[in-house]
Design an enzyme around this catalytic site. Structure first.
Site, PDB file in Angstrom:
ATOM      1  N   HIS A 241       0.871  -1.180   0.000  1.00 51.82           N
ATOM      2  CA  HIS A 241       0.000   0.000   0.000  1.00 51.82           C
ATOM      3  C   HIS A 241       0.910   1.232   0.000  1.00 51.82           C
ATOM      4  O   HIS A 241       1.909   1.257   0.722  1.00 51.82           O
ATOM      5  CB  HIS A 241      -0.877  -0.026   1.258  1.00 51.82           C
ATOM      6  CG  HIS A 241      -2.024   0.923   1.213  1.00 51.82           C
ATOM      7  ND1 HIS A 241      -1.852   2.294   1.289  1.00 51.82           N
ATOM      8  CD2 HIS A 241      -3.354   0.722   1.097  1.00 51.82           C
ATOM      9  CE1 HIS A 241      -3.040   2.876   1.213  1.00 51.82           C
ATOM     10  NE2 HIS A 241      -3.971   1.948   1.101  1.00 51.82           N
ATOM     11  N   ARG A 262      -6.218   9.640  -1.386  1.00 50.86           N
ATOM     12  CA  ARG A 262      -5.762   9.897  -2.768  1.00 50.86           C
ATOM     13  C   ARG A 262      -6.971  10.036  -3.685  1.00 50.86           C
ATOM     14  O   ARG A 262      -6.980  10.853  -4.603  1.00 50.86           O
ATOM     15  CB  ARG A 262      -4.846   8.767  -3.242  1.00 50.86           C
ATOM     16  CG  ARG A 262      -3.470   8.821  -2.611  1.00 50.86           C
ATOM     17  CD  ARG A 262      -2.530   7.790  -3.203  1.00 50.86           C
ATOM     18  NE  ARG A 262      -2.921   6.443  -2.836  1.00 50.86           N
ATOM     19  CZ  ARG A 262      -3.221   5.469  -3.694  1.00 50.86           C
ATOM     20  NH1 ARG A 262      -3.128   5.690  -4.992  1.00 50.86           N
ATOM     21  NH2 ARG A 262      -3.576   4.287  -3.259  1.00 50.86           N
TER      22      ARG A 262
END
Ligand SMILES: Cc1cc2nc3c(=O)[nH]c(=O)nc-3n(C[C@H](O)[C@H](O)[C@H](O)COP(=O)(O)OP(=O)(O)OC[C@H]3O[C@@H](n4cnc5c(N)ncnc54)[C@H](O)[C@@H]3O)c2cc1C
Length: 585
Positions: A241, A262
């Site tokens: 990640h 994001r």
């Protein structure tokens, strides 16, 4: 050490693990066959251990009329770089909407809603539509709490703090007859004979220095499956990640800051404050898939453009402090706990090992090559191919957990209990009690840290033949040192002994990751080889399988069956022709 006590019990259905897969399996099995005896055994506490509870961002499902199953399927396959088992992926996307309805209407979950009352769905990276269902940024707690309540309501039997040590083979060796467990608190052993056993222990790449999964997950299920003869696939595919918190030597390092940051427009900067994703994926930028963003960050770090503590920055301050605090309260609090103000300043992050795409090869009924053994959730492989999309993980565990429950309920009806070999049980116990008999020896904690450093440096985000070969040799040395570990005290509530058992599993699975990574001489999805930086569809649109053979490991390749979606023709000329030929037969 005196001979340990071994208790023997029987059940129809044995479920190992109580994450999303384990609990959904129990509830579905109960519904399908209320007379079947069901037993859930879990290394930690029911519904409170494992990663489903840690799910932050949410759950992908097609609910909006503007979205489509085909589109979710295409995103999943493209995200997985065409390595997915397409029938499993199709099962995932077609069943996920049904599971969301089940979670809300039958289990009692409440997900966030739009002003018109429809379920709110947010943006996640690598997806062509905003389809991630969520409860704020702590979705897993909502799901697991409700599932746990439903299990209690039905009085389904549970053994907490009971760790599965070994899957027990049937006398013929081609099936599974239950499992050997250790009661963590009392240090006693329990043989559970079962007609059907579900492996739902959630894998978890915790053999890496920076890692995100819950600490008690140590790939036990995959190691047990391997030892009993299951076929595993795609073990080279480890997901990192992009945004694990960086907090020095603290145990909080590696904890994930969710993908929705994001998705909502967060920016990533290197130590020179350059928005480096412009160089790696100028179109999708920070909303590129996890494999690409993680690798880009890693390349910035190793090129010497890191932040002061060896990471990069995630910055969401431009979205406005009140927006960030309203939409990401869990992430804001997590950062505040370690002295960072996520809503107002950039926060240092690093790629962190997050998820194993590889695991036990299953079919759409969660069966594997061993009769009586079912597998679901992160212990299984195929759904995600070379890279899992954010939001497809909890969908995978709940969709396939439910299917496994239905299938096991039908499987056990009218079937008798298989036999378990007593000699096998005693041999396993003798092996795992051996560290108590050594007067002195290696320190298990040092070995664990050595393994984590080795996997991070040589088999992590960027791989190379030389590094992988070195890692293979180093793993053999670690295994040898492991045989000389001394553990003090008794098996009763002994953290050091459990660390030794953890290391046993992690060494076995690390070996599988490295061996498969050496085999795949190309770059695809989460697997990047600096010596083969391009994807090579003509040779490697294939899955790498492995299975135990005597004391060794057999690896082989099989072509991916593109049953629904073919890769772009230009990218795969040789295999494309092979598929056409097969279809014409
Ligand atoms: C920080 C974080 C955030 C995430 N966010 C998302 C997200 O937003 N969306 C998404 O889709 N996915 C997300 N994921 C991934 C998701 O959590 C997993 O894909 C999924 O929950 C795995 O479910 P599972 O049931 O297979 O395993 P888990 O939920 O991990 O459960 C495994 C269970 O097995 C038990 N166990 C382990 N070993 C043994 C043993 N030897 N004996 C008995 N029991 C054992 C554990 O105690 C636990 O109860 C996230 C993961 C992490 C780590």
């Amino acid at each position: 050490m005196p001979s340990p006590m071994i208790e023997v019990i029987s059940t129809d259905i044995l479920i190992l693990g109580s994450g999303g897969a384990g609990l959904f399996a129990a509830l579905h099995a109960f519904e399908a066959n209320p007379r079947a005896a069901i037993l859930i055994c879990v290394k930690g506490l029911l519904g409170k251990s494992g990663c489903t509870r840690m799910v932050q961002g949410g759950y992908n499902a097609v609910l909006h009329p503007g979205d489509s199953l085909d589109q979710h399927f295409r995103d999943t396959i493209e995200g997985g770089a065409y390595l997915n088992d397409q029938e499993l992926a199709w099962t995932l996307v077609t069943t996920a909407p049904e599971r969301i309805r089940e979670l809300e209407n039958r289990m009692g979950c409440f997900f966030d809603r739009n002003p018109d009352g429809t379920i709110h769905q947010k943006a996640f990276a690598g997806q062509s539509f905003d389809r991630t269902v969520h409860r704020g940024d702590l979705t897993g707690i909502e799901i697991m709490t409700r599932l746990m309540e439903q299990v209690w309501r039905r009085n389904i039997s549970t053994l907490e703090d009971h760790r599965a040590i070994e899957l027990l083979p049937t006398p013929s060796g081609d099936g599974v007859a239950g499992a050997l467990l250790v009661d963590v608190r009392r240090g006693t052993f329990l043989v559970v004979r079962a007609k059907a056993t579900l492996l739902a222990t959630g894998a978890g790449p915790t053999m890496y220095k920076m890692m995100a999964p819950s600490a008690e997950k140590t790939t036990d299920g995959l190691a047990m499956a391997y030892r009993v003869g299951a076929r595993l696939v795609d073990m080279e595919m480890v997901q990192f990640h992009p945004t694990g918190l960086l907090v020095g030597g603290s145990g909080m390092s590696g904890t994930v800051l969710e993908e929705g940051l994001r998705g909502a427009g967060g920016h990533l900067f290197n130590g020179r404050l350059e928005r480096y994703m412009e160089r790696y994926d100028p179109v999708r930028l920070e909303r590129s898939t996890r494999d690409i963003v993680s690798r880009s960050s890693y390349l910035e770090i190793v090129a010497g453009r890191s932040s002061p503590h060896g990471g990069v920055y995630i910055d969401v301050s431009h979205l406005g402090a009140s927006f960030v605090e309203r939409h990401f309260p869990g992430m804001v609090e997590r950062c505040r706990d370690v002295g960072f103000d996520l809503a107002r300043e950039p926060v240092e992050v690093s790629p962190t090992a997050h998820y194993l795409m590889g695991g036990v090869k299953i079919d759409t009924a969660c069966r594997c090559n061993l009769d009586g053994l079912f597998v679901a959730g992160e212990d299984s492989a195929g759904v995600h191919g070379a890279n899992r999309l954010g939001g497809n993980g909890v969908a995978c565990s709940t969709v396939f957990g439910g299917i496994a429950g239905d299938r096991m309920a039908a499987y056990v009806a009218g079937r008798s209990l298989p036999e378990v070999a007593d000699a096998q049980v005693r041999a396993v116990i003798a092996r795992i009690m051996a560290p108590f008999d050594r007067p002195s020896g290696e320190d298990v904690y040092i070995l664990r840290d050595d393994l984590k450093a080795l996997m991070w440096e040589k088999a992590g985000l960027v791989r190379h033949a030389g590094d992988l070969a070195g890692a293979q040799k180093a793993l053999a040395v670690l295994r040898e040192r492991f045989q000389h570990v001394h553990v003090g005290g008794s098996p009763r509530l002994n953290a050091e002994w459990h660390e030794w058992l953890n290391l046993d599993s992690l060494l076995t699975v690390s070996n599988m990751i490295v061996a498969s990574a050496l085999q795949r001489k190309e770059s695809r999805g989460a697997h990047f080889r600096s010596d083969y930086p391009e994807a090579d569809d003509s040779r490697y649109l294939q899955n790498i399988y492995l299975q135990r053979e005597g004391e060794g490991m057999r690896l082989w390749l099989e072509p991916v069956q593109c049953t629904r979606l073919r890769p772009p023709v230009s990218a795969a000329p040789a295999l494309e022709q092979a598929y056409v030929a097969r279809e014409g037969e």
